[in-house]
Design a protein around this motif. Sequence first.
Motif, PDB file in Angstrom:
ATOM      1  N   UNK A 191      24.708 -19.210 -22.571  1.00  0.00           N
ATOM      2  CA  UNK A 191      24.602 -19.473 -24.008  1.00  0.00           C
ATOM      3  C   UNK A 191      25.930 -19.893 -24.616  1.00  0.00           C
ATOM      4  N   UNK A 192      26.980 -19.209 -24.223  1.00  0.00           N
ATOM      5  CA  UNK A 192      28.313 -19.545 -24.731  1.00  0.00           C
ATOM      6  C   UNK A 192      28.726 -20.933 -24.262  1.00  0.00           C
ATOM      7  N   UNK A 193      28.460 -21.257 -23.000  1.00  0.00           N
ATOM      8  CA  UNK A 193      28.798 -22.588 -22.481  1.00  0.00           C
ATOM      9  C   UNK A 193      28.046 -23.695 -23.206  1.00  0.00           C
ATOM     10  N   UNK A 194      26.787 -23.441 -23.575  1.00  0.00           N
ATOM     11  CA  UNK A 194      26.032 -24.452 -24.317  1.00  0.00           C
ATOM     12  C   UNK A 194      26.676 -24.729 -25.670  1.00  0.00           C
ATOM     13  N   UNK A 195      27.054 -23.667 -26.379  1.00  0.00           N
ATOM     14  CA  UNK A 195      27.689 -23.840 -27.690  1.00  0.00           C
ATOM     15  C   UNK A 195      29.032 -24.550 -27.544  1.00  0.00           C
ATOM     16  N   UNK A 196      29.821 -24.159 -26.544  1.00  0.00           N
ATOM     17  CA  UNK A 196      31.109 -24.815 -26.326  1.00  0.00           C
ATOM     18  C   UNK A 196      30.932 -26.277 -25.928  1.00  0.00           C
ATOM     19  N   UNK A 197      29.867 -26.576 -25.188  1.00  0.00           N
ATOM     20  CA  UNK A 197      29.604 -27.959 -24.777  1.00  0.00           C
ATOM     21  C   UNK A 197      29.369 -28.861 -25.986  1.00  0.00           C
TER      22      UNK A 197
ATOM     23  N   UNK B  46      30.782 -28.593 -28.964  1.00  0.00           N
ATOM     24  CA  UNK B  46      32.093 -28.932 -29.515  1.00  0.00           C
ATOM     25  C   UNK B  46      32.872 -29.853 -28.582  1.00  0.00           C
ATOM     26  N   UNK B  47      32.743 -29.645 -27.282  1.00  0.00           N
ATOM     27  CA  UNK B  47      33.430 -30.482 -26.301  1.00  0.00           C
ATOM     28  C   UNK B  47      32.955 -31.927 -26.383  1.00  0.00           C
ATOM     29  N   UNK B  48      31.666 -32.144 -26.554  1.00  0.00           N
ATOM     30  CA  UNK B  48      31.114 -33.498 -26.670  1.00  0.00           C
ATOM     31  C   UNK B  48      31.699 -34.210 -27.883  1.00  0.00           C
ATOM     32  N   UNK B  49      31.718 -33.517 -29.027  1.00  0.00           N
ATOM     33  CA  UNK B  49      32.249 -34.154 -30.231  1.00  0.00           C
ATOM     34  C   UNK B  49      33.762 -34.343 -30.145  1.00  0.00           C
ATOM     35  N   UNK B  50      34.463 -33.459 -29.461  1.00  0.00           N
ATOM     36  CA  UNK B  50      35.895 -33.638 -29.252  1.00  0.00           C
ATOM     37  C   UNK B  50      36.153 -34.884 -28.402  1.00  0.00           C
ATOM     38  N   UNK B  51      35.385 -35.047 -27.324  1.00  0.00           N
ATOM     39  CA  UNK B  51      35.531 -36.237 -26.484  1.00  0.00           C
ATOM     40  C   UNK B  51      35.214 -37.510 -27.252  1.00  0.00           C
TER      41      UNK B  51
ATOM     42  N   UNK C  87      23.462 -38.112 -28.282  1.00  0.00           N
ATOM     43  CA  UNK C  87      24.018 -36.765 -28.418  1.00  0.00           C
ATOM     44  C   UNK C  87      22.994 -35.839 -29.065  1.00  0.00           C
ATOM     45  N   UNK C  88      22.380 -36.290 -30.139  1.00  0.00           N
ATOM     46  CA  UNK C  88      21.394 -35.469 -30.839  1.00  0.00           C
ATOM     47  C   UNK C  88      20.198 -35.172 -29.932  1.00  0.00           C
ATOM     48  N   UNK C  89      19.719 -36.169 -29.206  1.00  0.00           N
ATOM     49  CA  UNK C  89      18.598 -35.961 -28.289  1.00  0.00           C
ATOM     50  C   UNK C  89      18.938 -34.973 -27.189  1.00  0.00           C
TER      51      UNK C  89
END
Length: 69
Positions: free
Chosen positions: A46-52, A54-59, A16-18
């Motif tokens: 840009x907005x989609x990247x930031x939301x992604x 949060x989405x990754x950590x939510x999943x 995830x970090x990478x």
Amino acid sequence: MSEQTNRSTLIAAAIIFGGLLIGGYFLPDIINYVALFSPWLATGIGILFVLAVFFIFWLRGRYQRRHGR
């Protein structure tokens, strides 16, 4: 927590970090290129990247809750 669980968590965090590091590195270039055509689309990327992020950590949290970790 077992050794296998610790290793799995560490590998997931590294991936995830990478991914975020690589995405964040190339994001300004991508946004600048897209902004030549549409500033609104560049803003959306840009907005989609930031939301992604949060989405990754939510999943990840959802997966861990389902598997009792």
